[in-house]
Design an enzyme around this catalytic site. Structure first.
Site, mmCIF file in Angstrom:
data_model
loop_
_atom_site.group_PDB
_atom_site.id
_atom_site.type_symbol
_atom_site.label_atom_id
_atom_site.label_comp_id
_atom_site.label_asym_id
_atom_site.label_seq_id
_atom_site.Cartn_x
_atom_site.Cartn_y
_atom_site.Cartn_z
ATOM 1 N N CYS A 442 0.747 -1.111 -0.064
ATOM 2 C CA CYS A 442 -0.066 0.006 0.145
ATOM 3 C C CYS A 442 0.741 1.307 -0.009
ATOM 4 C CB CYS A 442 -1.027 -0.010 1.128
ATOM 5 S SG CYS A 442 -0.151 0.153 2.692
ATOM 6 N N HIS A 492 -2.591 1.127 6.821
ATOM 7 C CA HIS A 492 -2.855 1.160 5.375
ATOM 8 C C HIS A 492 -3.054 2.603 5.003
ATOM 9 C CE1 HIS A 492 -4.163 -0.907 1.841
ATOM 10 N NE2 HIS A 492 -5.012 -0.286 1.683
ATOM 11 N N HIS A 504 -6.106 1.669 -4.156
ATOM 12 C CA HIS A 504 -4.899 1.375 -3.202
ATOM 13 C C HIS A 504 -4.603 -0.197 -3.665
ATOM 14 C CE1 HIS A 504 -8.247 -0.769 -0.520
ATOM 15 N NE2 HIS A 504 -8.616 -0.294 -1.469
#
Length: 531
Positions: A442, A492, A504
């Site tokens: 990520c 994240h 993402h």
């Protein structure tokens, strides 16, 4: 004469009858017993209540060895008596089953709703306790007669289809009106169901084969990353309204335009290039090959927990209709992988079924003149200035250009960042990776996208959250970063691409994807561009 009650008082027997008025002589001097019959009159309500009691008793007695599930959500019916055995059905709370065998410690072999398998015995009541619970759970239910039946948003034939139900499944009735029956998820036609008093029973786990029944004229996208869905069958004039991921399913609605197919996928209807869609037997074979077991949230704000119990901490919350691949099913809980973390959802709030990916609503961001001096920051690796059409890199044959949209216009730099990021949807997730084409995690994804436009970020989501100015969701623009947290803090990061969506690198199963910006509860939003 219908006799229904007897009592003896001294030497006299008194009998009551539902519809009789007879008397006999009183007790004789010798003490011989005589009959006196008295008439009793029941109200309509009392008669109905007694008839219902008879119906309930008849239903309970129809099970030779009754079991009743007592568990939050539903009880998994497994193919083998093992905690990791394949799930073949779901027995809801209060659902009835016929217990066939009890010889395996900790497990009952059962039959219910056409499903035969094993359930954990600790969650099943038996004997008198089961009969008592069964009597409390008998209700008027709709039993599906058709092989499959559409559930619609309103009680009319042209209303949107929101779900499907299958043969022999049973549903509680909320209301009935003009040939339609309201169940929990919507309305079904009364023409294809039997309404009767019954206990709830198991339903079959939606096997891969049922994926085919979800489509009338199946098409499956045959691309490596995604396929643009347009509002018109024209590459130049047709605006992009959605993206169809790799191996996604759709219903083919019309084939009359050369080179194009009109499709419906999820709640998206539009046009795609026909050369990238498998049809016929090829589509069916591919669908059976790629269908995945998914947990689909059925309400907003569903708690995602760190362990399969309500005492564990809340990891995050997810939105209605969010889809997650199922890692495992436990009694009352579904294990999922949300981004790169294992987590648990109560089975009360998700539907578990095999399915295909579907179209994702998406419109490219439109560029407007950038008043800031960002020219030096929008050069590609060759040193040449990038424009909207060039900054997205080499065009995939399936990604037939980037049509504009009036849905939102932002600075040239922000538009380029958002549109550049989206071209990598469908590519791999690799923990620790930074390659947009060969695999990234990520923070590697946001770091590499931003590096293209001269913004340097660390390779860590927590560190990235401190790399710019914190903003609110109302201030969020394409190019901003959205951060999410777990029990250990921020873990994240995603890139906001406009229209309420983020792009993402999620996890190894999902890869790089598009999600709604609040698919998890955001912890922080940061402007790292400084404008």
């Amino acid at each position: 004469m219908i006799k229904n009650h007897k009592d003896t008082f001294g030497g006299m027997k008194v009998e009551t009858a539902a519809a009789s008025l007879e008397t006999t002589e009183a007790v004789s001097e010798s003490g011989e017993e005589k009959n006196i019959v008295l008439e009793t009159t029941l109200s309509a309500e009392e008669i109905e209540s007694k008839e219902f009691e008879k119906t309930v008793q008849s239903i309970v007695d129809s099970y030779a060895n009754l079991g009743i599930a007592e568990v939050s959500g539903y009880l998994n019916v497994r193919k083998t008596p093992e905690s990791f055995g394949e799930v073949v059905g779901k027995l809801p709370k209060g659902g009835a089953c016929e217990i066939l065998d009890t010889s395996t410690e900790g497990w009952y072999k059962i039959s219910s709703g056409g499903v035969t398998g094993y359930v954990s015995s600790q969650y099943v009541y038996t004997g008198d306790e089961a009969k008592k619970l069964a009597a409390e759970n008998v209700a008027e239910r709709a039993v599906i007669d058709a092989d499959k039946l559409n559930v619609r948003s309103e009680p009319k034939a042209d209303a949107d289809v929101v779900d499907q139900v299958f043969k022999n499944e049973r549903y509680d009735i909320k209301s009935q009106q003009d040939g339609w029956i309201q169940i929990s998820d919507g309305y079904i036609s009364a023409d294809y169901v039997t309404v009767k008093y019954a206990l709830d029973e198991a339903i079959k786990q939606d096997m891969r084969q049922t994926v085919l029944s979800l489509y009338d004229n199946l098409g499956v996208s045959n691309v490596s990353n995604y396929l643009n869905v347009r509002d018109n069958p024209d590459e130049t004039k047709g605006k992009i309204i959605a993206k169809l991921p790799s191996n996604a399913g759709c219903d083919i609605l019309d084939t009359s335009t050369a080179g194009w197919l009109k499709i419906r996928s999820g709640n998206i209807t539009g046009y795609v290039k026909s050369e990238y869609i498998l049809t016929g037997q090829q589509a069916k074979d591919k669908a059976l090959q790629v269908a995945k077991l998914m947990a689909i949230s059925n309400t907003d704000g569903v708690n995602v927990r760190t362990e399969p119990n309500t005492n564990s901490s809340i990891y995050t919350q997810i939105s209605n209709s969010e889809r997650f691949l199922v890692a495992d099913q436990q009694d009352g809980w579904v294990k999922i992988e949300i981004d790169d973390q294992d987590a648990y959802l109560s089975s009360d709030y998700v539907d578990v079924k095999y399915g295909l990916e579907e179209a994702i609503k998406y419109t490219p961001v439109v560029e407007v003149a950038d008043t800031s001096n960002s020219k030096s920051n929008t050069k590609n690796s060759t040193g040449k200035s990038s424009s909207s059409s060039k900054s997205s890199g080499k065009k995939s044959s399936a990604n037939d250009g980037a049509a504009g949209s009036k849905s939102g216009s932002v600075s040239s730099k922000r538009a380029q960042i958002a549109n550049y990021a989206v071209q990598f949807v469908g590519n791999r997730y690799v923990y620790g990776g930074t390659s947009l084409t060969n695999g990234t995690d990520c923070s590697g994804f946001t770091m590499s996208v931003m590096a293209k436009f001269g913004v340097s970020l660390p390779h860590n989501s927590g560190a990235q959250s401190g790399s710019g100015k914190s903003i609110t969701s109302s201030q969020m623009r394409p190019g901003d970063l959205v951060f999410y947290s777990g029990s250990g803090g921020i873990n994240h990061v995603a890139l906001y691409i406009g229209n309420g969506q983020v792009c993402h690198a999620s996890n190894a199963k999902s890869g790089i994807k598009i999600s709604t910006w609040n698919y998890r509860t955001p912890a922080k939003i940061v402007n790292v561009l400084g404008d």
